[in-house]
Write an enzyme that holds these catalytic residues in place. Structure first.
Site, PDB file in Angstrom:
ATOM      1  N   CYS A   2      -5.346  -3.080  -0.551  1.00 24.99           N
ATOM      2  CA  CYS A   2      -6.567  -3.481   0.147  1.00 24.99           C
ATOM      3  C   CYS A   2      -7.431  -4.305  -0.811  1.00 24.99           C
ATOM      4  O   CYS A   2      -7.162  -4.389  -1.983  1.00 24.99           O
ATOM      5  CB  CYS A   2      -7.359  -2.252   0.566  1.00 24.99           C
ATOM      6  SG  CYS A   2      -6.407  -1.113   1.564  1.00 24.99           S
ATOM      7  N   ARG A  27      -4.817  -9.539   0.574  1.00 24.11           N
ATOM      8  CA  ARG A  27      -4.441  -8.196   0.117  1.00 24.11           C
ATOM      9  C   ARG A  27      -4.311  -7.220   1.279  1.00 24.11           C
ATOM     10  O   ARG A  27      -3.937  -6.069   1.105  1.00 24.11           O
ATOM     11  CB  ARG A  27      -5.486  -7.662  -0.875  1.00 24.11           C
ATOM     12  CG  ARG A  27      -5.660  -8.478  -2.135  1.00 24.11           C
ATOM     13  CD  ARG A  27      -6.774  -7.934  -3.011  1.00 24.11           C
ATOM     14  NE  ARG A  27      -6.484  -6.588  -3.446  1.00 24.11           N
ATOM     15  CZ  ARG A  27      -5.741  -6.299  -4.522  1.00 24.11           C
ATOM     16  NH1 ARG A  27      -5.211  -7.279  -5.227  1.00 24.11           N
ATOM     17  NH2 ARG A  27      -5.509  -5.063  -4.881  1.00 24.11           N
ATOM     18  N   TRP A  75      -5.267  -2.860   4.297  1.00 27.33           N
ATOM     19  CA  TRP A  75      -3.854  -2.861   4.683  1.00 27.33           C
ATOM     20  C   TRP A  75      -3.507  -1.398   4.897  1.00 27.33           C
ATOM     21  O   TRP A  75      -3.460  -0.619   3.936  1.00 27.33           O
ATOM     22  CB  TRP A  75      -2.986  -3.485   3.591  1.00 27.33           C
ATOM     23  CG  TRP A  75      -1.545  -3.591   3.970  1.00 27.33           C
ATOM     24  CD1 TRP A  75      -1.016  -4.244   5.046  1.00 27.33           C
ATOM     25  CD2 TRP A  75      -0.429  -3.007   3.295  1.00 27.33           C
ATOM     26  NE1 TRP A  75       0.348  -4.107   5.078  1.00 27.33           N
ATOM     27  CE2 TRP A  75       0.742  -3.363   4.017  1.00 27.33           C
ATOM     28  CE3 TRP A  75      -0.296  -2.235   2.155  1.00 27.33           C
ATOM     29  CZ2 TRP A  75       2.018  -2.971   3.632  1.00 27.33           C
ATOM     30  CZ3 TRP A  75       0.982  -1.829   1.766  1.00 27.33           C
ATOM     31  CH2 TRP A  75       2.107  -2.197   2.504  1.00 27.33           C
ATOM     32  N   ASN A 101      -9.054   1.494  -2.556  1.00 31.39           N
ATOM     33  CA  ASN A 101      -7.735   0.867  -2.551  1.00 31.39           C
ATOM     34  C   ASN A 101      -6.796   1.809  -3.276  1.00 31.39           C
ATOM     35  O   ASN A 101      -7.028   2.166  -4.426  1.00 31.39           O
ATOM     36  CB  ASN A 101      -7.780  -0.500  -3.254  1.00 31.39           C
ATOM     37  CG  ASN A 101      -6.379  -1.119  -3.340  1.00 31.39           C
ATOM     38  OD1 ASN A 101      -5.536  -0.846  -2.503  1.00 31.39           O
ATOM     39  ND2 ASN A 101      -6.138  -1.912  -4.370  1.00 31.39           N
ATOM     40  N   GLY A 102      -5.726   2.239  -2.588  1.00 31.37           N
ATOM     41  CA  GLY A 102      -4.772   3.156  -3.210  1.00 31.37           C
ATOM     42  C   GLY A 102      -4.379   4.228  -2.216  1.00 31.37           C
ATOM     43  O   GLY A 102      -4.618   4.116  -1.015  1.00 31.37           O
ATOM     44  N   GLU A 481      17.295 -14.532  -2.814  1.00 34.23           N
ATOM     45  CA  GLU A 481      15.887 -14.978  -2.743  1.00 34.23           C
ATOM     46  C   GLU A 481      15.703 -15.929  -1.573  1.00 34.23           C
ATOM     47  O   GLU A 481      14.705 -15.835  -0.841  1.00 34.23           O
ATOM     48  CB  GLU A 481      15.467 -15.626  -4.055  1.00 34.23           C
ATOM     49  CG  GLU A 481      14.056 -16.166  -4.056  1.00 34.23           C
ATOM     50  CD  GLU A 481      12.990 -15.101  -3.754  1.00 34.23           C
ATOM     51  OE1 GLU A 481      13.310 -13.892  -3.748  1.00 34.23           O
ATOM     52  OE2 GLU A 481      11.848 -15.477  -3.507  1.00 34.23           O
ATOM     53  N   LYS A 485      13.022 -15.157   1.475  1.00 34.09           N
ATOM     54  CA  LYS A 485      11.978 -16.139   1.833  1.00 34.09           C
ATOM     55  C   LYS A 485      12.019 -16.442   3.320  1.00 34.09           C
ATOM     56  O   LYS A 485      11.012 -16.457   4.008  1.00 34.09           O
ATOM     57  CB  LYS A 485      12.182 -17.432   1.019  1.00 34.09           C
ATOM     58  CG  LYS A 485      11.788 -17.313  -0.426  1.00 34.09           C
ATOM     59  CD  LYS A 485      10.313 -17.473  -0.652  1.00 34.09           C
ATOM     60  CE  LYS A 485       9.486 -16.321  -1.049  1.00 34.09           C
ATOM     61  NZ  LYS A 485       9.907 -15.153  -1.666  1.00 34.09           N
ATOM     62  N   GLU A 488      10.993 -13.291   5.478  1.00 37.11           N
ATOM     63  CA  GLU A 488       9.620 -12.773   5.428  1.00 37.11           C
ATOM     64  C   GLU A 488       8.612 -13.726   6.039  1.00 37.11           C
ATOM     65  O   GLU A 488       7.549 -13.277   6.474  1.00 37.11           O
ATOM     66  CB  GLU A 488       9.216 -12.375   4.009  1.00 37.11           C
ATOM     67  CG  GLU A 488       9.121 -13.480   2.994  1.00 37.11           C
ATOM     68  CD  GLU A 488       8.682 -12.940   1.633  1.00 37.11           C
ATOM     69  OE1 GLU A 488       7.884 -12.007   1.556  1.00 37.11           O
ATOM     70  OE2 GLU A 488       9.155 -13.480   0.619  1.00 37.11           O
ATOM     71  N   HIS A 504      35.974  -9.832   4.109  1.00 35.48           N
ATOM     72  CA  HIS A 504      36.238  -8.380   4.155  1.00 35.48           C
ATOM     73  C   HIS A 504      35.456  -7.715   5.280  1.00 35.48           C
ATOM     74  O   HIS A 504      35.149  -6.533   5.205  1.00 35.48           O
ATOM     75  CB  HIS A 504      35.906  -7.756   2.794  1.00 35.48           C
ATOM     76  CG  HIS A 504      36.763  -8.295   1.689  1.00 35.48           C
ATOM     77  ND1 HIS A 504      38.068  -7.918   1.500  1.00 35.48           N
ATOM     78  CD2 HIS A 504      36.509  -9.250   0.765  1.00 35.48           C
ATOM     79  CE1 HIS A 504      38.575  -8.595   0.482  1.00 35.48           C
ATOM     80  NE2 HIS A 504      37.654  -9.399   0.020  1.00 35.48           N
ATOM     81  N   LYS A 604       0.371  -8.711  -0.060  1.00 38.25           N
ATOM     82  CA  LYS A 604       0.768  -9.421  -1.276  1.00 38.25           C
ATOM     83  C   LYS A 604       1.299  -8.488  -2.347  1.00 38.25           C
ATOM     84  O   LYS A 604       2.202  -8.836  -3.080  1.00 38.25           O
ATOM     85  CB  LYS A 604      -0.420 -10.223  -1.833  1.00 38.25           C
ATOM     86  CG  LYS A 604      -0.079 -11.037  -3.061  1.00 38.25           C
ATOM     87  CD  LYS A 604       1.013 -12.043  -2.800  1.00 38.25           C
ATOM     88  CE  LYS A 604       1.430 -12.784  -4.057  1.00 38.25           C
ATOM     89  NZ  LYS A 604       2.659 -13.593  -3.872  1.00 38.25           N
TER      90      LYS A 604
HETATM   91  C1  AGP Z   1       8.118 -11.784  -2.291  1.00 38.22           C
HETATM   92  O1  AGP Z   1       8.070 -12.980  -1.499  1.00 38.22           O
HETATM   93  C2  AGP Z   1       7.581 -10.614  -1.573  1.00 38.22           C
HETATM   94  N1  AGP Z   1       6.230 -10.837  -1.179  1.00 38.22           N
HETATM   95  C3  AGP Z   1       7.814  -9.286  -2.258  1.00 38.22           C
HETATM   96  O2  AGP Z   1       9.195  -9.049  -2.202  1.00 38.22           O
HETATM   97  C4  AGP Z   1       7.382  -9.156  -3.743  1.00 38.22           C
HETATM   98  O3  AGP Z   1       8.209  -9.951  -4.552  1.00 38.22           O
HETATM   99  C5  AGP Z   1       7.573  -7.681  -4.154  1.00 38.22           C
HETATM  100  O4  AGP Z   1       6.741  -6.887  -3.351  1.00 38.22           O
HETATM  101  C6  AGP Z   1       7.263  -7.425  -5.640  1.00 38.22           C
HETATM  102  O5  AGP Z   1       5.900  -7.681  -5.873  1.00 38.22           O
HETATM  103  P1  AGP Z   1       5.405  -7.766  -7.425  1.00 38.22           P
HETATM  104  O6  AGP Z   1       6.170  -8.917  -8.034  1.00 38.22           O
HETATM  105  O7  AGP Z   1       3.931  -7.986  -7.345  1.00 38.22           O
HETATM  106  O8  AGP Z   1       5.772  -6.467  -8.085  1.00 38.22           O
END
Ligand code: AGP
Length: 609
Positions: A2, A27, A75, A101-102, A481, A485, A488, A504, A604
């Protein structure tokens, strides 16, 4: 995760609270709220939905103004996104308002205890338990109440607190979740992250682990959780305001894709001295490195994919076993880690709960920990034995790009540093890879110059609902990766698959409605990749080939579309091949009308387990 803001000063705090929350919506944005101290009492406006709902309510409300206030953008972790579950939460006594936050891990037992004392709860959140706990302990001294309350809390909490009996004090508390103080003339602030402060100040103080701040309009004091005075450490941030703004780009993600040459230059160049490297104060002795039984790379999401690539080149360059683990799995598999294990934690935010927990477990088992982090002073950075900071600047888009690329670049440098110390790398290879790293920014610029071509390719495929990324060796790790991308931000179900593994079983899924993105950059595996592509093409798949300039003509005949990247030292090619994948995902999501910077269900940084 958050966003928290707070302000105390002689003017009206509300405009900063709103502007600060706007900068923190990345966030979390499922609800938001503001609390102020006004004419002897706490006043709160909070609503489900994006911040614009609150802005609409407050836009003509000139009466809702005060010098002291806190704000929050949420969040959800406990309790759905609703008006009632939105922060700030107010104590039963009506005197204390709080944002958090937490996650409070023992909130259920605390809630039960408080309910036995007659406390009623309006929300489903763990956060309300904190403020009612404070209410139950409050006898007129808010500082003592905060100290007594946080002793009972288990879990992670960054808190912003105001109390109607203390209109000259803003209180901040930090344990496991980030919180920053911003200072300026006659006004002081708190925020979860730097972008919220940049319009007001460049002078900040990051709260360290288990610290409480008492802040007034003239300044602030720091204390540990026992109430002992702590020293302050002020930092001047050189991020320009536009560094946290979109500038001329439609989305933060495209801005950050385009910033990668600069980000990699800022990360790599300061660590290159002539033909050798200088790695901050990473004093790992030769004896320590020689006694290493293995290296464990632990991370989540895209940072984990950096580790998957790094495993290949690190084992090549240092000739020691390199394991790669998802942080959420690592500590539950009874990892074989000891004082002869070097653990590398990769994290953009430095606040990912699973990665932080893996760090702590590694240290408990006796390992030394190096972290690769983008956020200075973040929790993972603070608790590591050594930190190698990426200098990507603020990364706002939820989908990481420049942080990923700078993490990868830094892992090359770390591998070279260790390999050289162990005398496992020839001078020629060492210098060639350093040269390739120095040329990365220029080579990425070349790829970015061709972004319109990738946009036109994406236009042919953005409506596909089934996409496979296939590759071998490091190209397979880049596929991971590329697939994440695409998933997400465009919500297309895609999968990264080892090209040699398709036959396989999974090849049964390939049909004329499938797009296969094949990444082929490794010379020794080129013929095998051509065979694998022919296999899927024979089943009707459309082929988008990603290769180097060297193989463009050879692969063009079996491609429906093909993209090439500049030729460079083969080990470093993953740093280039990921760029077209980022662009392909971005444009696909754009054509699909997706919320690119704030994809559904995502935040994020995942500061909860
Ligand atoms: C990446 O596009 C994602 N948003 C997510 O996988 C991110 O890489 C992952 O949550 C790790 O976050 P961090 O690098 O802040 O630890």
């Amino acid at each position: 995760m958050c966003g928290i803001v707070g302000c105390i000063g002689k003017g009206n705090a509300v405009p900063f609270l709103i502007q600060g929350l706007e900068k923190l919506e990345y966030r979390g944005y499922d609800s938001s709220g503001i609390a102020i101290y006004s004419n002897g009492k706490i006043r709160v406006v909070k609503k489900q939905g994006h911040l614009k709902v609150i802005k609409e309510i407050l836009k003509d409300n000139n009466d809702f103004c005060a010098g002291l206030g806190i704000g929050h953008t949420r969040w959800a972790t406990h309790g759905n996104p609703t008006d009632i579950n939105a922060h700030p939460h107010v104590s039963a006594c009506g005197k204390i308002a709080l944002v958090h936050n937490g996650i409070i891990e023992n909130y259920i037992e605390l809630k039960e205890e408080l309910m036995k004392k007659g406390f009623l709860f309006k929300s489903d959140t763990d956060t309300e338990v904190i403020v009612q706990l404070m209410s139950s302990l409050y006898e007129g001294d808010i500082f003592q109440t905060v100290k007594n309350s946080i002793k009972k809390l288990q879990g992670s909490f960054a808190l912003g607190i105001i109390c109607a009996d203390n209109p000259d004090t803003l209180i901040a508390v930090k344990k496991d979740s980030p919180l920053i103080i911003g200072t300026s003339e006659n006004e002081n602030y708190i925020a979860s992250d730097i972008p919220a402060l940049l319009s007001k100040t460049d002078t900040i103080c990051r709260l360290q682990e288990k610290q409480i701040a008492l802040i007034n309009s003239e300044g602030f004091k720091l204390y540990d959780f026992e109430g002992n005075l702590s020293e302050k450490k002020l930092t001047v941030i050189n991020w320009s305001i536009d560094a946290a703004e979109k500038n001329q780009y439609e989305h933060f993600m495209l801005k950050e894709i385009m910033e990668q040459p600069r980000a990699i230059k800022d990360t790599v160049y300061p660590r290159i001295e002539g033909k050798s490297l200088k790695l901050d104060n990473l004093n790992l002795s030769k004896e320590y490195l020689e006694n290493l039984n293995k290296i464990c790379i632990v991370a989540c999401g895209s940072a984990y994919h950096v580790g998957c690539i790094a495993k290949y080149f690190m084992e090549l360059l240092i000739r020691k076993p390199v394991e790669i683990d998802l942080a959420s799995e690592f500590r539950y598999r009874s990892p074989i880690v000891d004082e002869n294990t070097l653990v590398i934690i990769i994290s953009q935010s430095g606040e990912t709960a699973d990665s932080l927990a893996a760090l702590r477990e590694s240290k408990r088992l006796g390992a030394r920990v190096i972290s690769i982090v983008n956020v200075v002073g973040s929790s993972i950075a603070s608790e590591s034995d050594y930190v190698l900071y990426t200098h990507a600047g603020p990364e706002i888009a939820v989908a990481t790009t420049k942080a990923y690329s700078t993490q990868l670049a830094l892992m090359y440098i770390l591998a070279l540093h260790i390999g050289k110390a162990l005398n496992k790398i020839s001078d020629e290879k060492y210098e060639s890879i350093i040269e390739a790293l120095k040329n990365l920014p220029e080579n990425i610029e070349k790829i970015l110059e061709g972004k319109e071509e990738i946009m036109s390719i994406a236009k042919n495929y953005y409506y596909y609902e089934k996409v496979f990324f296939i590759g071998r060796n490091v190209d397979y790790a880049v596929c991971m990766e590329g697939s994440l991308k695409l998933k997400e931000i465009s919500y297309i179900h895609s999968e990264a698959y080892a090209a040699g593994e398709l036959k396989h079983g999974t090849i049964s899924l390939i049909d004329k409605n499938t797009l296969v993105i094949a990444i082929a950059t490794q010379e020794k595996l080129m013929d095998k990749m051509i065979s694998n592509v022919r296999e899927v093409k024979a089943r009707g798949a459309k082929i988008l080939f990603l290769t180097t300039e060297k193989y463009y003509e050879k692969l063009k005949p079996i491609s429906d579309h093909i993209v090439s990247i500049p030729q460079t030292y083969e080990t470093v090619l993953p740093s280039l091949s990921v760029i077209p994948m980022q662009l392909m995902s971005y444009y696909t999501a754009k054509f699909r009308g997706c919320d690119i910077d704030k994809p559904r269900n995502l935040a994020k940084s995942v500061t909860v387990e």
